[in-house]
Design a protein around this motif. Structure first.
Motif, PDB file in Angstrom:
ATOM      1  N   LEU A  69       0.828  -1.195   0.000  1.00 57.52           N
ATOM      2  CA  LEU A  69       0.000   0.000   0.000  1.00 57.52           C
ATOM      3  C   LEU A  69       0.867   1.251   0.000  1.00 57.52           C
ATOM      4  CD1 LEU A  69      -2.956   0.961   0.139  1.00 57.52           C
ATOM      5  CD2 LEU A  69      -2.811   0.780   2.619  1.00 57.52           C
ATOM      6  N   PHE A  84      -9.750   4.300  -4.435  1.00 61.82           N
ATOM      7  CA  PHE A  84     -10.400   4.559  -3.159  1.00 61.82           C
ATOM      8  C   PHE A  84     -11.625   5.462  -3.314  1.00 61.82           C
ATOM      9  CE2 PHE A  84      -6.328   3.179  -1.068  1.00 61.82           C
ATOM     10  CZ  PHE A  84      -6.899   2.061  -0.476  1.00 61.82           C
ATOM     11  N   ILE A 109      -1.613  -4.666  -2.243  1.00 59.97           N
ATOM     12  CA  ILE A 109      -2.503  -4.414  -3.372  1.00 59.97           C
ATOM     13  C   ILE A 109      -2.208  -5.450  -4.449  1.00 59.97           C
ATOM     14  CG2 ILE A 109      -3.160  -2.789  -5.188  1.00 59.97           C
ATOM     15  CD1 ILE A 109      -2.189  -0.546  -3.286  1.00 59.97           C
ATOM     16  N   TYR A 141      -4.263  -6.010   5.697  1.00 58.38           N
ATOM     17  CA  TYR A 141      -5.218  -5.403   4.763  1.00 58.38           C
ATOM     18  C   TYR A 141      -4.810  -5.775   3.347  1.00 58.38           C
ATOM     19  CZ  TYR A 141      -7.669  -1.957   1.957  1.00 58.38           C
ATOM     20  OH  TYR A 141      -8.445  -1.354   1.006  1.00 58.38           O
ATOM     21  N   LEU A 143      -6.099  -5.172  -0.774  1.00 65.27           N
ATOM     22  CA  LEU A 143      -6.957  -4.532  -1.764  1.00 65.27           C
ATOM     23  C   LEU A 143      -6.759  -5.275  -3.074  1.00 65.27           C
ATOM     24  CD1 LEU A 143      -8.750  -2.240  -2.917  1.00 65.27           C
ATOM     25  CD2 LEU A 143      -6.643  -0.913  -3.212  1.00 65.27           C
ATOM     26  N   LYS A 173     -10.281  -7.320   3.532  1.00 67.19           N
ATOM     27  CA  LYS A 173      -9.988  -7.279   2.098  1.00 67.19           C
ATOM     28  C   LYS A 173     -11.061  -6.452   1.422  1.00 67.19           C
ATOM     29  CE  LYS A 173     -10.500 -11.008  -0.164  1.00 67.19           C
ATOM     30  NZ  LYS A 173     -10.023 -12.229   0.252  1.00 67.19           N
ATOM     31  N   ASP A 174     -10.646  -5.464   0.650  1.00 66.19           N
ATOM     32  CA  ASP A 174     -11.552  -4.712  -0.206  1.00 66.19           C
ATOM     33  C   ASP A 174     -11.348  -5.219  -1.624  1.00 66.19           C
ATOM     34  OD1 ASP A 174     -12.723  -3.021   1.706  1.00 66.19           O
ATOM     35  OD2 ASP A 174     -11.039  -1.622   1.609  1.00 66.19           O
TER      36      ASP A 174
END
Length: 183
Positions: A69, A84, A109, A141, A143, A173-174
């Motif tokens: 990130l 985002f 990411i 985290y 993404l 997790k997005d």
């Protein structure tokens, strides 16, 4: 405590085991995971220990990038800002998601562009470690962005490893699937 069993999202979750401990956030990785062969026989296996990418087995398919990130902000800031922006209308996160975002140190990411990854399986393995006599917490985290018209197959595994300590791994997790993207 940020969450209680009287909250709708937590009403069937027993939280008493989290109380009465002094939790310490994992500061870096305590060990390197030795996992043996991949039971899924994935084309690529990415192993994260306490939220930190420790190993990559196999070459990423063309059109797939993985970066931290912090590197994303440094090298892909405008693109990441647009990503985002897509999440701006998402409902306010629950207490655990908010806790993850407040305590994360960095994130990962995974960016997919094009169709080259359509037939490749990417296996994300998250290992949470513990140490005897300590209560360790990690807040990884991830993404995942699958860009317009792109395709990818992703599988995740969560593994606990270590000695007789207590551990809390709360990973978030997005996922952003752009128009025509498949995951």
């Amino acid at each position: 405590m940020l969450f209680r069993s009287r909250d709708e999202q937590w009403k069937y979750t027993r939280l008493r085991g989290l109380e009465g401990h002094e939790w310490c956030r994992v500061e870096g990785s305590h060990s390197r995971a030795e996992l043996g062969s991949d039971p899924l026989n994935a084309d690529v296996r990415l192993v994260f220990v306490d939220g930190v990418l420790q190993a990559q087995e196999g070459a990423l398919p063309e059109g797939v990038e993985i970066f931290s990130l912090s590197k994303g902000y440094q090298e892909h800031g405008a693109w990441l800002g647009r990503v985002f922006e897509a999440f701006k209308d998402v409902a306010t996160p629950d207490a655990m998601v908010a806790l993850n975002r407040a305590l994360l140190r960095d994130g990962t990411i995974l960016r997919v562009t094009g169709l080259a990854a359509a037939n490749a399986l990417i296996h994300l393995v998250h290992v949470s470690t513990t140490k005897q006599g300590q209560c360790l917490a990690s807040f990884p985290y991830t993404l995942v962005v699958v860009e317009k018209g792109s395709q990818v197959k992703i599988c995740e595994s969560l593994i606990g490893a270590g000695s007789l300590g207590s551990g809390l791994c709360h990973r978030v997790k997005d996922i952003l699937l752009e128009d025509g993207a498949m995951m």
